[in-house]
Design a protein around this motif. Sequence first.
Motif, PDB file in Angstrom:
ATOM      1  N   HIS A  42      66.368 -12.949-138.714  1.00 54.89           N
ATOM      2  CA  HIS A  42      66.636 -13.912-139.782  1.00 54.89           C
ATOM      3  C   HIS A  42      67.524 -15.033-139.267  1.00 54.89           C
ATOM      4  N   ARG A  43      68.516 -14.670-138.494  1.00 55.76           N
ATOM      5  CA  ARG A  43      69.435 -15.670-137.945  1.00 55.76           C
ATOM      6  C   ARG A  43      68.698 -16.586-136.986  1.00 55.76           C
ATOM      7  N   LEU A  44      67.834 -15.995-136.164  1.00 55.02           N
ATOM      8  CA  LEU A  44      67.079 -16.806-135.216  1.00 55.02           C
ATOM      9  C   LEU A  44      66.197 -17.802-135.959  1.00 55.02           C
ATOM     10  N   GLY A  45      65.601 -17.325-137.049  1.00 56.90           N
ATOM     11  CA  GLY A  45      64.714 -18.189-137.809  1.00 56.90           C
ATOM     12  C   GLY A  45      65.404 -19.446-138.308  1.00 56.90           C
ATOM     13  N   LEU A  46      66.677 -19.330-138.622  1.00 56.10           N
ATOM     14  CA  LEU A  46      67.395 -20.457-139.229  1.00 56.10           C
ATOM     15  C   LEU A  46      67.918 -21.450-138.180  1.00 56.10           C
ATOM     16  N   ILE A  47      67.703 -21.174-136.895  1.00 54.30           N
ATOM     17  CA  ILE A  47      68.194 -22.095-135.868  1.00 54.30           C
ATOM     18  C   ILE A  47      67.278 -23.314-135.809  1.00 54.30           C
ATOM     19  N   PRO A  48      67.823 -24.512-135.934  1.00 52.61           N
ATOM     20  CA  PRO A  48      66.972 -25.706-135.859  1.00 52.61           C
ATOM     21  C   PRO A  48      66.474 -25.919-134.429  1.00 52.61           C
ATOM     22  N   LEU A  49      65.207 -26.259-134.308  1.00 48.73           N
ATOM     23  CA  LEU A  49      64.614 -26.471-132.992  1.00 48.73           C
ATOM     24  C   LEU A  49      64.398 -27.955-132.761  1.00 48.73           C
ATOM     25  N   ASP A  50      64.507 -28.348-131.519  1.00 51.01           N
ATOM     26  CA  ASP A  50      64.347 -29.757-131.170  1.00 51.01           C
ATOM     27  C   ASP A  50      62.891 -30.006-130.781  1.00 51.01           C
ATOM     28  N   ALA A  51      62.008 -29.735-131.704  1.00 57.66           N
ATOM     29  CA  ALA A  51      60.590 -29.899-131.384  1.00 57.66           C
ATOM     30  C   ALA A  51      59.951 -30.766-132.455  1.00 57.66           C
ATOM     31  N   ASP A  52      59.226 -31.757-132.009  1.00 61.51           N
ATOM     32  CA  ASP A  52      58.574 -32.658-132.965  1.00 61.51           C
ATOM     33  C   ASP A  52      57.394 -31.922-133.597  1.00 61.51           C
ATOM     34  N   PRO A  53      57.453 -31.664-134.875  1.00 60.82           N
ATOM     35  CA  PRO A  53      56.383 -30.864-135.491  1.00 60.82           C
ATOM     36  C   PRO A  53      55.043 -31.593-135.487  1.00 60.82           C
ATOM     37  N   ARG A  54      55.088 -32.929-135.295  1.00 64.65           N
ATOM     38  CA  ARG A  54      53.818 -33.679-135.354  1.00 64.65           C
ATOM     39  C   ARG A  54      52.934 -33.361-134.165  1.00 64.65           C
ATOM     40  N   LEU A  55      53.530 -32.777-133.132  1.00 69.91           N
ATOM     41  CA  LEU A  55      52.750 -32.439-131.948  1.00 69.91           C
ATOM     42  C   LEU A  55      52.050 -31.090-132.085  1.00 69.91           C
ATOM     43  N   PHE A  56      52.301 -30.425-133.195  1.00 69.50           N
ATOM     44  CA  PHE A  56      51.775 -29.065-133.319  1.00 69.50           C
ATOM     45  C   PHE A  56      50.878 -28.926-134.538  1.00 69.50           C
ATOM     46  N   ASP A  57      50.053 -27.921-134.461  1.00 71.56           N
ATOM     47  CA  ASP A  57      49.195 -27.581-135.597  1.00 71.56           C
ATOM     48  C   ASP A  57      49.821 -26.417-136.350  1.00 71.56           C
ATOM     49  N   TYR A  58      49.349 -26.247-137.570  1.00 73.46           N
ATOM     50  CA  TYR A  58      49.702 -25.029-138.289  1.00 73.46           C
ATOM     51  C   TYR A  58      48.972 -23.884-137.639  1.00 73.46           C
ATOM     52  N   ILE A  59      49.615 -22.741-137.565  1.00 77.35           N
ATOM     53  CA  ILE A  59      48.933 -21.589-136.976  1.00 77.35           C
ATOM     54  C   ILE A  59      48.006 -21.025-138.039  1.00 77.35           C
ATOM     55  N   SER A  60      46.752 -20.833-137.661  1.00 78.34           N
ATOM     56  CA  SER A  60      45.801 -20.428-138.698  1.00 78.34           C
ATOM     57  C   SER A  60      45.528 -18.934-138.628  1.00 78.34           C
ATOM     58  N   ASP A  61      44.574 -18.527-137.799  1.00 79.36           N
ATOM     59  CA  ASP A  61      44.159 -17.131-137.862  1.00 79.36           C
ATOM     60  C   ASP A  61      44.774 -16.317-136.734  1.00 79.36           C
ATOM     61  N   ASP A  62      46.062 -16.490-136.574  1.00 73.38           N
ATOM     62  CA  ASP A  62      46.825 -15.610-135.720  1.00 73.38           C
ATOM     63  C   ASP A  62      46.432 -15.638-134.235  1.00 73.38           C
ATOM     64  N   VAL A  63      46.006 -16.754-133.740  1.00 74.58           N
ATOM     65  CA  VAL A  63      45.855 -16.855-132.293  1.00 74.58           C
ATOM     66  C   VAL A  63      46.889 -17.865-131.796  1.00 74.58           C
ATOM     67  N   PRO A  64      47.995 -17.370-131.340  1.00 74.98           N
ATOM     68  CA  PRO A  64      49.036 -18.302-130.910  1.00 74.98           C
ATOM     69  C   PRO A  64      48.612 -18.983-129.608  1.00 74.98           C
ATOM     70  N   ASN A  65      48.597 -20.280-129.625  1.00 81.35           N
ATOM     71  CA  ASN A  65      48.292 -21.003-128.397  1.00 81.35           C
ATOM     72  C   ASN A  65      49.298 -22.134-128.226  1.00 81.35           C
ATOM     73  N   GLU A  66      49.082 -22.928-127.178  1.00 85.41           N
ATOM     74  CA  GLU A  66      50.097 -23.926-126.835  1.00 85.41           C
ATOM     75  C   GLU A  66      50.186 -25.026-127.887  1.00 85.41           C
ATOM     76  N   ARG A  67      49.197 -25.123-128.771  1.00 89.34           N
ATOM     77  CA  ARG A  67      49.225 -26.186-129.773  1.00 89.34           C
ATOM     78  C   ARG A  67      49.885 -25.752-131.084  1.00 89.34           C
ATOM     79  N   ASN A  68      50.123 -24.473-131.230  1.00 89.78           N
ATOM     80  CA  ASN A  68      50.735 -24.073-132.506  1.00 89.78           C
ATOM     81  C   ASN A  68      51.968 -23.173-132.357  1.00 89.78           C
ATOM     82  N   THR A  69      52.324 -22.832-131.150  1.00 93.07           N
ATOM     83  CA  THR A  69      53.431 -21.889-130.997  1.00 93.07           C
ATOM     84  C   THR A  69      54.359 -22.340-129.882  1.00 93.07           C
ATOM     85  N   ILE A  70      55.635 -22.191-130.128  1.00 92.59           N
ATOM     86  CA  ILE A  70      56.616 -22.377-129.058  1.00 92.59           C
ATOM     87  C   ILE A  70      57.259 -21.016-128.836  1.00 92.59           C
TER      88      ILE A  70
END
Lengths: 355, 1157
Positions: free
Chosen positions: A116-144
């Motif tokens: 929970h604590r990790l989740g609340l840490i702000p990340l320095d990642a531009d969300p516009r470069l990423f897609d929403y994760i859809s059917d649970d296949v994490p790849n370089e376009r939707n997961t850091i």
Amino acid sequence: MESPDGSSLPDFLELQRTRVLCKADAPTHTEGFQYSGAFAAMGVDTSVSVEKFCKNFKIEINRLTDEDMEFDMIGIDASIANAFRRILIAEVPTMAIEKVFMVDNTSVIADEVLSHRLGLIPLDADPRLFDYISDDVPNERNTIVYKLHVSCEKGSQRLTVKSGQLEWLPEGSQLTMASPAQSGDNQRTYTSFGQSQQNTSERPLDVKYNDITIARLGPGQAIELEAHAVKGVGKVHAKWSPVATAWYRMLPEVVLLKEIKNGDAEELVKKCPVNVFDIEDLGKGEKRAVVAKPRACTLCRECVRLADDQVELRRVRDHFIFTIESTGSLPPEVLFTEAVNILEEKCERVISELS
Amino acid sequence: MPPATSAPDAPVAEGDAEAPPVPTYRSLAAPVSNPVDKFALLPAFLKVRGLVKEHIDSFNYFITKGIKNIVRANNRIEARSDPGIYLEYKNIYIGEPSVQVDFRVETITPHFCRLTDRTYSAPVIVDVEYTVGKTHAKHRKPSFTIGYMPIMLRSYACVLNGKDEAELARYGECPLDPGGYFIVKGTEKVILIQEQLSKNRIIIDTDNKGRVTASVTSSTHEVKSKTVICMDKEKIYLHLNQFTKPIPIIVVMKAMGIETDQEVVQMVGRDPRYGDLLYLSIQECATERIYTQQQALQYMDDKVTYAGAGNIKDGRSKLILRDVFVAHVPVNNGNFQPKCIYTAVMLRRMLDAILNSDTFDDKDYVGNKRLELSGQLVSLLFEDLFKTMNTYAVDRMNKNSDMARSSPLDFSQLIMQQDVITSGLERAISTGNWDIKRFKMHRKGVSQVLSRLSYMASLGYMTRITPQFEKTRKTSGPRALQPSQWGMLCPCDTPEGEACGLTKNLALMTHVTTDQEEGPLRNLCFSLGVEDLSLLSGEEIHAPGSFLVMFNGLILGKHRQPQRFANNMRTFRRSGKIGEFVSVFVNEKQHCIHIASDGGRVCRPLIIADKGRSRVKEHHMKELRDGIRSFDDFLRDGLIEYLDVNEENNALIALYEHVDQDGVQRSSITHIEIEPMTILGVVAGLIPYPHHNQSPRNTYQCAMGKQAMGNIAYNQLFRADSLLYLLVYAQRPLLTTKTIELVGYDKLGAGQNATVAVMSYSGYDIEDAIVMNKSSLDRGFGRCIAMKKYTVTSEKYGDGISDRIAKPQRDRDGVLIKQNMRALDEDGFVAPGQIIRNHDIYVNKQTPKVTNRTPGTALTDRDYRDSPAVYKGVDGETTVVDRVMLCSDTNDKLTIKCIIRHTRRPEVGDKFSSRHGQKGVCGTIVQQEDFPFSEKGICPDLIMNPHGFPSRMTIGKMIELLGGKAGVSCGRFHYGSIFGEPSGNADKVEDISHTLVKHGFSYSGKDFLYSGILGHPLQAYVFMGPIYYQKLKHMVLDKMHARASGPRVLLTRQPTEGRSRDGGLRLGEMERDCLIAYGASMLIFERLLLSSDPYQVQVCRKCGLLGYYNYKLKTSFCSMCKNGENMAKMRMPYACKLLFQELQSMNVVPRLTLTEG
């Protein structure tokens, strides 16, 4: 306000239409007049039109830093200003840690709480470069992917784990799925990255602030985990909210109802904790109170608490002092334009649905 | 009370520039002209005496002195046949807490006992001397263990005694834990403080028939008896259980040797009014023709209840008078005079009460109460067990000597043969049943499990006092708040419901005394001029101007200068020559001086004042702050003394050192309170501004503070409680009180500071429901961890056969055979850190199929059957295994404790409460963007409906909000201690409001809010700020229940009952009535038959009895008529069929008469 055809409302109505009156006991005329024909009988048209809006609408930026900004938004209805605020809080996407793969956690802090604590840490990642994760296949376009591996040696001092110790893994997960069925295959990990994320952004996709305490380790304790961040919106969980908060206030207007002189003036000036009032020297030892910094008014209502016949506090209904405090993934001004884009998208959707 | 001697180091008016005493202020809260900050005395007191010091003190007294006294009183046992064979206890003491494992002694720590379900006990060691054989050879055996005694934590015998924080941490103990409880079989047990009417004191009261009675409950080491003297139809009688009928009191006096009526009247008092009242009694005695002692005794002999052995009644009554009648007054060498005088005093007080109803005693008066502490209770139990053990030993010796054994036994082999002491003490403390036949004591619920729900709950347990009365009594008297409770017992902390007002709690500074040596005090009294009773004639006793001196209920004698005597005694006490808890009380009304040194009196420290001037000066306080002076130094230097409830009546106690006010002369003030906030107890002490609340709200909070989740102890994560609720981000309250800091609530908080907006929102906030901000919950508000312990024992069946823990079974590919084994580790236990779901196995246990197999044959896999422990959780919730602990219990069986953790975020229906008895459930959870926000961008965490205020009148909550808001804006914790405004222990509203204004908030704490939904300003200013909110243990997840079809009870085939059995929801009688009234007959039919227990029966139309259906022949058959001709089918509830059959089994024949079918 002058209407297009020249005729105007009487003063008291005009006041009600354009101002919120903050009386000592309660504010009045807070909601304003929504109906365009409310004053049609008096020959005043208050309908909204694009031309009128374009003519009157104005934005003035007062303060802009990496983290927050304050600007005046003039000539707009509260509902629209509020829409921006709501979108900023709930609908502008960011990246946040959503999945944590716990390898080892012998610290006193429980796995769920740590996640929970990790989740609340702000990340320095531009969300516009990423897609929403859809059917649970994490790849370089939707997961850091981040890694945290800290341990506190036996016999050493207690250790504080800071957010800076989260290590970005641009090549994806390093944890292998312990699936016995496919033992022969090359080890599959929890992500399937096609390529490295190294080039997706000019900055490394690290955490925004390095000094957020995640946990404390005693001697002999260790944490080893992998955290996967995905894109999401604040509506789902506050961790995806791009702003610490975003809000506005209406422009204060402080009016002296009568001339306040000498002792009374000094008293009035002393009353206000934010120095809205000032004293003007009229010569001959005469002094007069004037409203110097109405913008500073916090509506503490000290000036009207005991006697409300001297000063009237008002708010300008279509002038918003808007503040955005970013959590860091995007600069505040970009956040606002994003919010405008989202509202635009929504409108498009409504229009296309209606037509 | 003018002081006889002033303290040697009390310079007059040092730095005490006092204004001349002009009565200008009327209010008690008058500003103090030269305030000495006495507050530092409070932490100093608690450092010395601690929160539960009375428990520990009383137990310490028992293990150091009490136990020795008991053994000294029963130190010799001898064989009946040969008194030369004896055993003598030379010494007794308590060893170090330890346990015997395979003839090895291992020392144990409390935490070890908690985790391994052991008893934290220490050996009771005696040194004995005994004789062996016919030669009576003397032997000595030092250090001989006669049993194990459970040890109170932090007592002298405990390993934790005197340890500092680091050492406690090493023992796995929380430094904030107060101790004062026992650990028996792994559970923490508190022996609650028992409230009783004081022993050996005359109580004048009226009985239920309105008769005036004087009663004494005598209690000595040997006997306990109750003597009642009662006035019936203007004649006075003695009621004693040993006599069948009331005995006229004059007969009793005559039987004790006061033969002349004149002497009786003289002893009672010469006032003719007494004579008038006694006249009828004297006359009755005369009509019975009783003139001499002999005649009186004879008269009484006839009325003895049962005549004992040999049916000889003669002389019995004299024995009764000697041993039972006011048993605590000793009769030395047949001298009944003290008893006569005592009886006369009883009579005199009775007659006084008749003449003047003011002199009745109040049974509820705290001064007439004694608190029995764990030391005394354990001491009673131990005395009984010790005697039992000795009796056993003597019995055995007698039996053996009767059988004329060749080798004569000695006692040392006999006394430890049974585990009398060990098991007796352990059983009593773990069940709470105190059954002591010797004293006719049968009490239940003396000890209770220490609640570890929150830190406050466990502290509250330690200060709790249970009543002597049964709780069902409706009388309001004992439940009412007594003025004498002031400062001694908390006025707020009492439960609601049946125990309301009966169960009480100690106040913060209360101390309960332990017994003190009587001999020296008695001698001191005599040397201070008390005229011995035996030297006085009846006439002289009540001579005007002289006071009787009562010492612990006994009449010592009289004194001609009572005030001077009292002052002298007090001077001795203040100089430390006699114990600090000795009380000297001059009762002007009764013309008595009461000296008390007995245990169980409640007392509290007060600053001594000389003519209204505090003896504690600023330089004393400075020394205290610098650490040169301790609280005991204040006592020793005579600056502070303890007053018990009775002696408080001789004192005039001021709240503050002040000038004359309210018509009170400053010079008559004898004492000054240390701190007014000590009127409250520990639990009520955490309420901010309780003096601004409606009183029942504080009481409600006292009950609720114990249910709040938070941190329990520093060692909370290493404990193995069966259920533990923890708050993830517990905070210390923004608005604190001094008590909070003193008891450590700021270190182990149970709540969070929530920003509350008092406004109406969404309609989901009616009936005290609160609206919560979803983002706050996302960020961790109200998040809690529930840890549950699941214990599995691996049974042993003898011959080396036992349960075993098997690896998770896998097929050839290594895939688990059963899916519910996924949480298991390779050793067959669940792995810590694993997510465990409903129906998962947490211990893969296997049980041998045959347990009584011939020894020698090894068991194979086939001989075992699976008996796994299956986790029963909530579907859809993620629970995690926290820890798995293995230990062997006292029977050497393997015990596996799995602790399963569940992190929960608040959901709709969870219960929350502020610290002002304002509880409410979460009504709805709303997105942050829909929440209102202020001009400063602040968005509340929760919204509370303003309707909660008018009827509850919890102004304290409003002040807490203001103070909290000021606190966050200026960065200083604000205080709200009770009555703390004059002394600076509570911030004044005016100051708070000025702080608010300084930081740009409204003076009234109301903010200008914008609607989060529409964006325009709200039509009212909203009262908004931080309030400390507690999450209570009642959570929806643990309570919600619904079922469609499900399990049924075997016997009746009706749905099971209760959530734990997945039971159905009952359509009860009243619901049924509604349906009947409505005429919904088909619905009733459906509910009560179809959805419950429908059953098809075969009924014989002829005989009306139930038959059966033969499935082979496909016919129904009546076993009564022996044919199947008149059978009919019908449906009825199975329970109905069952009833018929049960009736038949009782020879009642229910016959059904069918009209159709």
